[in-house]
Enzyme design. Sequence first.
Site, mmCIF file in Angstrom:
data_model
loop_
_atom_site.group_PDB
_atom_site.id
_atom_site.type_symbol
_atom_site.label_atom_id
_atom_site.label_comp_id
_atom_site.label_asym_id
_atom_site.label_seq_id
_atom_site.Cartn_x
_atom_site.Cartn_y
_atom_site.Cartn_z
ATOM 1 N N SER A 40 0.922 -1.156 -0.068
ATOM 2 C CA SER A 40 -0.125 0.139 0.075
ATOM 3 C C SER A 40 0.827 1.173 -0.068
ATOM 4 O O SER A 40 1.956 1.158 -0.093
ATOM 5 C CB SER A 40 -0.925 -0.055 1.060
ATOM 6 O OG SER A 40 0.066 0.372 2.490
ATOM 7 N N LYS A 41 0.252 2.401 0.110
ATOM 8 C CA LYS A 41 0.654 3.676 -0.072
ATOM 9 C C LYS A 41 1.936 3.640 0.754
ATOM 10 O O LYS A 41 3.128 4.353 0.788
ATOM 11 C CB LYS A 41 -0.106 4.929 0.068
ATOM 12 C CG LYS A 41 -1.047 5.216 -0.945
ATOM 13 C CD LYS A 41 -0.522 6.436 -1.570
ATOM 14 C CE LYS A 41 -0.713 6.750 -2.845
ATOM 15 N NZ LYS A 41 0.297 6.382 -3.796
ATOM 16 N N ARG A 42 1.758 3.082 2.286
ATOM 17 C CA ARG A 42 2.839 3.490 3.322
ATOM 18 C C ARG A 42 3.875 2.805 3.031
ATOM 19 O O ARG A 42 4.964 2.691 3.744
ATOM 20 C CB ARG A 42 2.176 2.992 4.637
ATOM 21 C CG ARG A 42 2.132 1.395 4.695
ATOM 22 C CD ARG A 42 1.355 1.222 5.946
ATOM 23 N NE ARG A 42 0.831 -0.061 5.928
ATOM 24 C CZ ARG A 42 1.513 -1.377 6.259
ATOM 25 N NH1 ARG A 42 2.697 -0.910 7.074
ATOM 26 N NH2 ARG A 42 1.190 -2.628 6.379
#
Length: 491
Positions: A252-254
């Site tokens: 994901s984005k993180r």
Amino acid sequence: MTGIRVRFAPSPTGELHVGGVRTALFNWFFTRNHGGKMILRIDDTDRQRSSPEYLESILTSLKWLELDWDEGPEVGGKYGPYFQSERLNIYNDEAQKLIDSKKAYYCFCTPEELQAEREINLRKGQPPRYSGKCRQLSPQEIKDKKAHKNFVIRLLSPETGQTVVEDIIRGTVVFENNIFDDFIIIKSDGLPTYNFASVVDDFYMKISHVIRAEEHLSNTPRQQIIAEQLGYKLPSYAHVPMILAPDHSKLSKRHGATSVQEYKEMGVLPEALINYLALLGWSPGDDRELMSINEMTDLFSLDKVSKNPAIYDLKKLIWLNGNYLRTMKLDVIVQKALPFFKNSDELSDVVHSYREDDFKKILEKVIDLVRDRVKTLRELVEASGYFFRDDFTYDEKGVKKHFSKKNAGEILAKVYRTLKDVEPYQPEQIKNALGELSQTLNLSMGRINLPTRLAVTGRTMGPDLFEVITFLGREKTLERIKKAKELFTSS
Ligand code: GLU
């Protein structure tokens, strides 16, 4: 194999991310390898979340990667339209056929009724299945209810037996039919569900192979059931493994950049991104890591795609990118790097002060010097500042170390004189002249070269110093040495 037709079917509800590209890529390799067709279909029935901006961005990303398509947006084709939002009448016609043949039915149950059913099921420890209550409605009841109630259309699904998915990558996957209830094919807003639209399109677009993300494997038995009820021939299926973050959680984005757009902005080359993503879950059967898109297309086969999740490793992508940057043809890199220079805060005014052709010639030399030391196009710009500007800052640690020695000023003065006289002003002669200076002064080469590099570039490390000094030219080099001597040394 003849008649190979595959499709990549993104929903324009977000940017194209690594998972999507990898799916597109495997479709593309497969079909290009077999002389088949690549269809780009836009799954845009979710009107709330779809946007023209995302569509644009997905198309731009695919074009940047040079993953072309034979049918779809912008190119058309005889099985269109290729936007699901323009195919609603087709889904409705197919649903009507199912209703007419009693393979589907109208359901008028309200969300509250369905919720109550679900709770009863749960209390009994049973899966939340729809009871099939509306199956029995008479034509008259249906007519009455349709006049004033919302409805969905549900597919009559088998309650016993099994649905078997023959997956090219995963082998035979068996689903017990009692896990499926009569699922919805047309929602209360009149739009088809993903499963329904997908099956109808795959059939009418004559898709031979559905190659998609593993997360859709659980949808496949439903799609097969729909296809069976409609009397469609099934395509072959291949579900490609998930891409996980290094900590094995969902990517994901993180975990950093995941969209093509972000990589592009970082200065990752499309060739490197493709090479990297191709190896996420596929390998040609040996340890090769650097492969051109043509080689990969030739070697690609679905049975060499792994069942296991692939672990995403940004460092490896960047490493691979560095390799491409070093080995691709210089004029190609210049072309790709140019927009980064034009848009850089530090250098855009310099770039625009030249005619583009002249700038490109200079850039070619600079890139040739620095590209061994950087991994992205952005880093290339960062590493090039001092070639173009005199007002660079000096590395602080370097200043403390090399300019504070008591004879630093004297050394710079001697370097200045040496470079003033050296003829011709070429790397080899410069190297020899500075070498002689180190002998005369009885100092190591480092004691000469390090302060010289710091004075002319502001840095303690960089490409071949004599090449840099030659590139800058005598006048500029001498000015910089003089300036550093005045700024930092007292002697
Ligand atoms: N629009 C779906 C997605 O983006 C397509 C899935 C499929 O390939 O069937 O996940």
